[in-house]
Write a protein that holds these residues in place. Structure first.
Motif, mmCIF file in Angstrom:
data_model
loop_
_atom_site.group_PDB
_atom_site.id
_atom_site.type_symbol
_atom_site.label_atom_id
_atom_site.label_comp_id
_atom_site.label_asym_id
_atom_site.label_seq_id
_atom_site.Cartn_x
_atom_site.Cartn_y
_atom_site.Cartn_z
ATOM 1 N N GLY A 72 0.740 -1.124 -0.143
ATOM 2 C CA GLY A 72 0.072 -0.054 0.062
ATOM 3 C C GLY A 72 0.994 1.112 -0.230
ATOM 4 N N THR A 73 0.507 2.049 -1.022
ATOM 5 C CA THR A 73 1.520 3.247 -1.062
ATOM 6 C C THR A 73 0.960 4.419 -0.034
ATOM 7 N N THR A 74 -0.437 4.393 0.168
ATOM 8 C CA THR A 74 -0.845 5.454 1.080
ATOM 9 C C THR A 74 -0.604 4.824 2.498
ATOM 10 N N GLN A 75 -0.569 3.609 2.810
ATOM 11 C CA GLN A 75 -0.361 2.959 3.951
ATOM 12 C C GLN A 75 1.109 3.178 4.311
ATOM 13 N N ARG A 76 1.921 3.130 3.283
ATOM 14 C CA ARG A 76 3.365 3.421 3.831
ATOM 15 C C ARG A 76 3.498 4.935 3.955
ATOM 16 N N ALA A 77 2.858 5.683 3.351
ATOM 17 C CA ALA A 77 2.991 7.364 3.897
ATOM 18 C C ALA A 77 2.234 7.550 5.160
ATOM 19 N N LEU A 78 1.218 6.731 5.412
ATOM 20 C CA LEU A 78 0.524 6.919 6.744
ATOM 21 C C LEU A 78 1.441 6.197 7.889
ATOM 22 N N GLY A 124 -7.322 7.702 -3.299
ATOM 23 C CA GLY A 124 -8.237 8.860 -3.382
ATOM 24 C C GLY A 124 -8.876 8.744 -2.290
ATOM 25 N N ARG A 125 -9.602 7.869 -1.685
ATOM 26 C CA ARG A 125 -10.562 8.047 -0.766
ATOM 27 C C ARG A 125 -9.542 8.221 0.682
ATOM 28 N N LEU A 126 -8.396 7.845 0.812
ATOM 29 C CA LEU A 126 -7.508 8.192 1.916
ATOM 30 C C LEU A 126 -7.933 7.621 2.945
ATOM 31 N N MET A 127 -7.999 7.692 4.309
ATOM 32 C CA MET A 127 -8.635 7.099 5.459
ATOM 33 C C MET A 127 -10.055 6.771 5.605
ATOM 34 N N ALA A 128 -10.693 5.866 5.458
ATOM 35 C CA ALA A 128 -12.256 5.863 5.470
ATOM 36 C C ALA A 128 -12.297 4.733 6.779
ATOM 37 N N PRO A 129 -12.706 5.198 7.763
ATOM 38 C CA PRO A 129 -12.768 4.330 8.957
ATOM 39 C C PRO A 129 -13.975 3.120 8.784
ATOM 40 N N LEU A 130 -13.523 2.120 9.451
ATOM 41 C CA LEU A 130 -14.380 1.101 9.080
ATOM 42 C C LEU A 130 -15.565 1.263 10.643
ATOM 43 N N ARG A 131 -16.907 1.469 10.217
ATOM 44 C CA ARG A 131 -17.702 1.479 11.133
ATOM 45 C C ARG A 131 -18.460 0.309 11.544
ATOM 46 N N ALA A 165 -8.902 11.343 14.865
ATOM 47 C CA ALA A 165 -7.629 10.957 14.431
ATOM 48 C C ALA A 165 -7.645 10.579 12.927
ATOM 49 N N THR A 166 -8.688 10.210 12.622
ATOM 50 C CA THR A 166 -9.154 10.108 10.985
ATOM 51 C C THR A 166 -9.007 11.518 10.372
ATOM 52 N N ALA A 167 -9.563 12.254 10.743
ATOM 53 C CA ALA A 167 -9.829 13.642 10.365
ATOM 54 C C ALA A 167 -8.184 14.503 10.375
ATOM 55 N N ARG A 168 -7.591 14.201 11.318
ATOM 56 C CA ARG A 168 -6.264 14.820 11.550
ATOM 57 C C ARG A 168 -5.364 14.130 10.389
ATOM 58 N N PHE A 169 -5.264 13.022 10.216
ATOM 59 C CA PHE A 169 -4.446 12.291 9.306
ATOM 60 C C PHE A 169 -4.875 12.166 7.856
ATOM 61 N N ASN A 170 -6.090 12.583 7.778
ATOM 62 C CA ASN A 170 -6.712 12.801 6.412
ATOM 63 C C ASN A 170 -6.196 14.156 5.942
ATOM 64 N N ALA A 171 -6.090 15.100 6.678
ATOM 65 C CA ALA A 171 -5.638 16.435 6.327
ATOM 66 C C ALA A 171 -4.126 16.264 6.179
ATOM 67 N N ALA A 172 -3.393 15.515 6.962
ATOM 68 C CA ALA A 172 -1.978 15.328 6.587
ATOM 69 C C ALA A 172 -1.582 14.570 5.151
ATOM 70 N N LEU A 173 -2.503 13.647 4.767
ATOM 71 C CA LEU A 173 -2.274 13.059 3.702
ATOM 72 C C LEU A 173 -2.395 13.761 2.335
ATOM 73 N N GLN A 174 -3.113 14.874 2.737
ATOM 74 C CA GLN A 174 -3.473 15.733 1.504
ATOM 75 C C GLN A 174 -2.395 16.757 1.125
ATOM 76 N N ARG A 175 -1.510 16.945 2.180
ATOM 77 C CA ARG A 175 -0.564 17.886 1.869
ATOM 78 C C ARG A 175 0.528 17.454 0.935
ATOM 79 N N PRO A 176 1.073 18.429 -0.157
ATOM 80 C CA PRO A 176 2.157 17.961 -0.949
ATOM 81 C C PRO A 176 3.194 16.790 -0.604
ATOM 82 N N ARG A 177 3.331 15.830 -0.964
ATOM 83 C CA ARG A 177 4.426 15.097 -0.684
ATOM 84 C C ARG A 177 4.737 13.983 -1.927
ATOM 85 N N ASP A 178 5.914 13.682 -2.155
ATOM 86 C CA ASP A 178 6.331 12.846 -3.187
ATOM 87 C C ASP A 178 6.213 11.571 -2.753
#
Length: 295
Positions: free
Chosen positions: A223-229, A262-269, A282-295
């Protein structure tokens, strides 16, 4: 700014080192214009690989991780090794077409075995669906048996479970089955009780103070997004593990998420009809971080 378009790429082999010619290998066409032969292996057999990038505030995210996985997938399918410098240049060209717009987009990079004249490649770009509700309220999922033991998944590389191929019919069939069962997403599990991945996402759980995701050892797609997270988690001193994850652990998790570009962190309810705790803050905080520019 153009919202939707296709960028056709004439793939140069990895051995080529002629960056001056790359500008002639990109051709921009409208998203609804004819661009692919019906005999192309992508259309006729699903014989190819792809990567889906999130584009936030005009920036294509996690380019290096995606291109590394793109090359690994191409190798698994015995495709010609892509010239990653050329594809990186094509991504930058697509980013320039978007001209720094604020709207979120999805960018898909595809490499196909092609037809009779060799491989074909292209980038398609379109506005993202609105994932606000998924990120805020969470999603429901059901577990579906993949039909293999964990060891079989690891030892049968020709199943291509660890490659991002165009053959996504099983994944979408799984999600349709999830909808029939009253959920939105499917999570694949092994016949001996281990979690693999969701049909279109990586699974992350929090067990106590530790974040866990199934190890990408050929049984699941890295997972590329998992790696960034996980990099974000570790920067805050949180403990992260890549290891085999049982279905029982998933069901007992203190929190769980489905993660994608695309969806980023979708919590499992909800899982198999049972409520799962949601950590909205935590979901809101890290979703905001994931949308900041990063390579």
């Amino acid at each position: 700014m153009v919202d939707s378009f296709t960028l056709l790429i004439a793939p140069w082999p990895a051995a080529s080192a002629e960056p001056g010619g790359w500008q002639h290998t990109f051709r921009l066409v409208a998203s609804d214009a004819p661009a692919l032969a019906v005999t192309d292996a992508a259309a006729s057999r699903g014989d190819g690989v792809f990567e889906t990038f999130g584009v936030f505030n005009g920036h294509v995210q996690h380019v290096t991780s995606h291109l590394e996985r793109f090359a690994e997938s191409a190798t698994a399918l015995d495709l010609p090794m892509p010239n990653l410098a050329q594809f990186r240049a094509a991504l930058a060209h697509a980013e320039g077409v978007l001209a720094g717009g604020a709207a979120a987009h999805t960018l898909r990079l595809v490499l196909s075995r092609g037809a009779h004249d060799g491989p074909t490649a292209w980038i398609s770009v379109a506005p993202q669906p609105d994932f606000t509700a998924d990120r805020r309220d969470g999603v429901s999922a059901v577990t579906l048996d993949r039909g293999y033991t964990l060891e079989a998944c690891r030892s049968l590389p020709w199943l291509l479970l660890g490659a991002k191929t165009l053959s996504f019919a099983v994944n979408f069939a799984a999600n349709r089955e999830a909808v029939r069962r009253g959920a939105s997403d499917a999570i694949f599990v092994t016949s001996d009780g281990y979690v693999l991945e969701a049909a279109t996402a990586t699974v992350i759980v929090r067990l106590g103070e530790t974040y866990v995701t199934p190890v990408p050892d050929g049984s699941v797609l890295p997972g590329t997004t998992q790696r960034a997270l996980f990099a974000l988690f570790e920067a805050e001193g949180m403990r992260c593990e890549l290891r085999s994850l049982t279905v029982d652990e998933l069901r007992a998790a203190d929190a769980a998420w489905l993660i994608s570009s695309g969806r980023l962190m979708a919590p499992l309810r909800e899982l198999d009809g049972v409520r799962v705790p949601v950590d909205a803050a935590a979901t809101a905080r890290f979703n905001a971080a994931l949308q900041r520019p990063r390579d």
